[in-house]
Design a protein around this motif. Structure first.
Motif, PDB file in Angstrom:
ATOM      1  N   GLN A 126       7.807  55.107  37.683  1.00  0.00           N
ATOM      2  CA  GLN A 126       6.807  54.705  36.703  1.00  0.00           C
ATOM      3  C   GLN A 126       6.048  55.924  36.232  1.00  0.00           C
ATOM      4  O   GLN A 126       5.392  56.611  37.023  1.00  0.00           O
ATOM      5  CB  GLN A 126       5.836  53.684  37.291  1.00  0.00           C
ATOM      6  CG  GLN A 126       4.881  53.097  36.273  1.00  0.00           C
ATOM      7  CD  GLN A 126       4.145  51.884  36.798  1.00  0.00           C
ATOM      8  OE1 GLN A 126       3.996  51.680  37.995  1.00  0.00           O
ATOM      9  NE2 GLN A 126       3.662  51.043  35.892  1.00  0.00           N
ATOM     10  N   GLU A 178       5.966  51.206  31.780  1.00  0.00           N
ATOM     11  CA  GLU A 178       6.359  50.222  32.774  1.00  0.00           C
ATOM     12  C   GLU A 178       7.283  50.872  33.812  1.00  0.00           C
ATOM     13  O   GLU A 178       7.955  51.864  33.529  1.00  0.00           O
ATOM     14  CB  GLU A 178       7.066  49.052  32.092  1.00  0.00           C
ATOM     15  CG  GLU A 178       6.155  48.236  31.189  1.00  0.00           C
ATOM     16  CD  GLU A 178       6.861  47.006  30.635  1.00  0.00           C
ATOM     17  OE1 GLU A 178       6.164  46.188  30.006  1.00  0.00           O
ATOM     18  OE2 GLU A 178       8.075  46.865  30.820  1.00  0.00           O
ATOM     19  N   ARG A 179       7.321  50.261  34.978  1.00  0.00           N
ATOM     20  CA  ARG A 179       8.221  50.750  36.006  1.00  0.00           C
ATOM     21  C   ARG A 179       9.660  50.476  35.577  1.00  0.00           C
ATOM     22  O   ARG A 179       9.969  49.398  35.043  1.00  0.00           O
ATOM     23  CB  ARG A 179       7.914  50.065  37.339  1.00  0.00           C
ATOM     24  CG  ARG A 179       8.621  50.667  38.511  1.00  0.00           C
ATOM     25  CD  ARG A 179       7.850  50.474  39.810  1.00  0.00           C
ATOM     26  NE  ARG A 179       7.453  49.108  40.088  1.00  0.00           N
ATOM     27  CZ  ARG A 179       6.731  48.758  41.143  1.00  0.00           C
ATOM     28  NH1 ARG A 179       6.310  49.686  42.006  1.00  0.00           N
ATOM     29  NH2 ARG A 179       6.426  47.501  41.343  1.00  0.00           N
ATOM     30  N   GLU A 180      10.544  51.451  35.795  1.00  0.00           N
ATOM     31  CA  GLU A 180      11.929  51.306  35.357  1.00  0.00           C
ATOM     32  C   GLU A 180      12.897  51.625  36.488  1.00  0.00           C
ATOM     33  O   GLU A 180      12.617  52.428  37.380  1.00  0.00           O
ATOM     34  CB  GLU A 180      12.220  52.218  34.163  1.00  0.00           C
ATOM     35  CG  GLU A 180      12.105  53.698  34.444  1.00  0.00           C
ATOM     36  CD  GLU A 180      12.522  54.553  33.252  1.00  0.00           C
ATOM     37  OE1 GLU A 180      12.980  54.018  32.235  1.00  0.00           O
ATOM     38  OE2 GLU A 180      12.390  55.788  33.369  1.00  0.00           O
TER      39      GLU A 180
END
Length: 125
Positions: free
Chosen positions: A39, A44-46
């Protein structure tokens, strides 16, 4: 309950390499699919990389050919070797584990039950 502890983050110049480690507690590591997510600030966290309990691996196009995920079941540890790092790889990197014997979608963070605290990776240009 599974606890995950990441290590190996730091500051590196573009083009350099880092290896992240994630040590897992408990006796179910070998039966669990594992993954790395990241992140970046304001994003957003990916999904970054995933490895199944049978050591099948998965990567998004953004890191394919540069990052390698692996696991050592004897050490209850999963690794992320990151080569040819770019400034856009700068992020907090998280280790994640699915519950034992569960085979959920490997790239969706909602399919993971356990998370580490994260380790910062900063790539300077």
């Amino acid at each position: 309950q599974v606890q995950l502890v990441e290590s190996g983050g730091g500051l590196v110049q573009a083009g350099g390499s880092l290896r992240l480690s994630c040590a897992a507690s408990g006796r179910t590591f070998s039966a669990s699919n594992m993954a790395w997510f990241r992140q970046a600030p304001g994003k957003e966290r990916e999904f970054v990389a995933g490895i199944t309990l049978r050591s099948n691996t998965y990567y998004p196009d953004s890191v394919k050919g540069r990052f390698t995920i692996s696991r050592d079941n004897a050490k209850n540890t999963v690794y992320l070797q990151m080569n040819s790092l770019k400034p856009e790889d700068t992020a907090v990197y998280y280790c994640a584990s699915q519950r034992p014997y569960y085979s959920g979608a490997y790239s969706l963070e909602g399919e993971y039950d356990y998370w580490g605290q994260g380790t910062q990776v900063t790539v300077s240009s």
